[in-house]
Design a protein around this motif. Structure first.
Motif, PDB file in Angstrom:
ATOM      1  N   SER A 116       0.846  -1.194   0.000  1.00 46.78           N
ATOM      2  CA  SER A 116       0.000   0.000   0.000  1.00 46.78           C
ATOM      3  C   SER A 116       0.882   1.245   0.000  1.00 46.78           C
ATOM      4  CB  SER A 116      -0.929   0.001   1.220  1.00 46.78           C
ATOM      5  OG  SER A 116      -0.195  -0.038   2.425  1.00 46.78           O
ATOM      6  N   ALA A 128      -3.500   3.783   4.007  1.00 50.65           N
ATOM      7  CA  ALA A 128      -2.416   2.906   3.568  1.00 50.65           C
ATOM      8  C   ALA A 128      -1.962   1.992   4.707  1.00 50.65           C
ATOM      9  CB  ALA A 128      -1.244   3.740   3.057  1.00 50.65           C
ATOM     10  N   CYS A 146       3.337  -1.282   3.986  1.00 50.48           N
ATOM     11  CA  CYS A 146       2.960   0.096   3.653  1.00 50.48           C
ATOM     12  C   CYS A 146       4.220   0.921   3.474  1.00 50.48           C
ATOM     13  CB  CYS A 146       2.090   0.677   4.774  1.00 50.48           C
ATOM     14  SG  CYS A 146       1.898   2.481   4.734  1.00 50.48           S
TER      15      CYS A 146
END
Length: 360
Positions: free
Chosen positions: A5, A88, A100
């Motif tokens: 992410s 995220a 992330c």
């Protein structure tokens, strides 16, 4: 597939830098997928220039972005649930993403990560670990700014976390670990550091090789694969090294352009200077890993370019591929069976308005 992410609104340049970085990683890693969080109107025009990214990504619109100068507590209050940074991180918590990466506000990223992911069992405080270029190769140095001050238990936890990262990143079976101190003699240093040294020596962990105290100049020498310190000293060491590297680069540029003969000498030795420039390039070591959380979060330098942000993504990729969290949990279980301690801090402690994190 490894799913990462991305906080597309973080850093000094936002999507203009971050999305081209994703394109670089996608070319090298065929098994990577991206979840991109940010303002869709800023992301889509850049994404159209990189069709390769569009094919391996999903975009999630977020109205709120965390500013680089927001205080951690304010960002946590106002940015939770809606910001690209929070979303995220939350993707890691829900299992939608494996890691992330953000170039945003470090303090806010740490505060949100702690609140959302929580610290691992028996870990009181997380640490920021960076990759440090050395004369031998590279070392893991932690903490470089997350925890100001640390007791013996926290320093030993940092040693275990750093060793697990070195095993995952460098594929070293038993990394060497040193405690940063003002001397290598056992009688020197703060009591917390000396106590941590005694605990590491007595634990005799199979996952790491504790070699004793190391000094500041040992970091650059690569005396140990992992260097452990608390965040105040670690951050000063990091910023001092960065400043010294810039100072030396400035000296070299000035010397090479001073006279006609020096300019000719530069042309003749250009290959050597190119090699030196590559070794000193901070983008190659970009990416501070938040260790001690129930999830992988990597902080990229806010002012880096696409190549530097791609390096941070590569760090996250390697941490997932080499099962960093599993390694940490196994090592912590073994250590805390010998040295029990209380559970980590609760969420009420996690939104402190302290200087947690810097541009590591």
């Amino acid at each position: 597939m490894i799913r990462i992410s991305i906080d597309a609104m973080g850093g000094d340049h936002g999507p203009q830098t971050i999305l081209p970085a994703l394109a670089q990683v996608a070319e090298r890693r065929g098994d990577v997928r991206f979840l991109i969080y940010g303002r869709e109107e800023a992301i889509r025009p850049v994404l159209e220039k990189h069709p390769r990214i569009a094919a391996v990504s999903q975009v999630f619109h977020c109205d709120v972005m965390v500013k680089m100068d927001d205080k951690p507590s304010a960002a946590l209050r106002h940015g939770r649930w809606k910001s690209s940074m929070w979303k995220a991180i939350e993707a890691v918590k829900t299992g939608e993403a494996d890691a992330c990466v953000s170039a945003g506000n470090t303090g806010a990223l740490m505060a949100m990560s702690k609140f959302c992911l929580r610290t691992m069992a028996n870990i009181e405080r997380p640490a920021i670990a960076c990759i440090w270029p050395t004369l031998r190769s590279e070392s893991v140095v932690l903490d470089v700014g997350a925890t100001i001050g640390a007791d013996a238990q926290q320093l030993t936890d940092f040693a275990i976390l750093g060793a697990a990262m070195a095993r995952a990143l460098f594929e070293i079976e038993r990394p060497t670990v040193g405690l940063l101190n003002i001397g290598v003699e056992e009688v020197k240093g703060q009591e917390e550091v000396k106590d941590a040294g005694r605990m590491l020596k007595a634990s005799n962990l199979a996952s790491l090789d504790y070699i004793g105290f190391v000094e500041g100049d040992d970091i650059g020498k690569g005396t140990s694969d992992v260097v452990v310190t608390e965040g105040f000293a670690g951050n000063i060491a990091l910023k001092t090294a960065e400043g010294t590297a810039k100072q030396m680069a400035s000296y070299l540029r000035s010397a090479m352009s001073r006279t006609l003969m020096s300019r000719i000498g530069y042309v003749l030795a250009k290959g050597a200077f190119d090699f030196l420039r590559e070794k000193m390039d901070p983008r190659r070591s970009n990416g501070g890993v938040f260790l001690g959380l129930n999830g992988i979060v990597v902080k990229s330098h806010g002012g880096t370019d696409a190549e530097g942000f791609a390096a941070a993504i590569e760090v996250a990729y390697d941490m997932v591929r080499n099962r960093l969290l599993d390694r940490i949990e196994a090592d912590l279980d073994l250590f805390h069976a010998k040295y029990p301690q209380s559970a980590g801090l609760g969420p009420e402690d996690e939104a402190e308005d302290t200087d947690i994190g810097t541009d590591a």
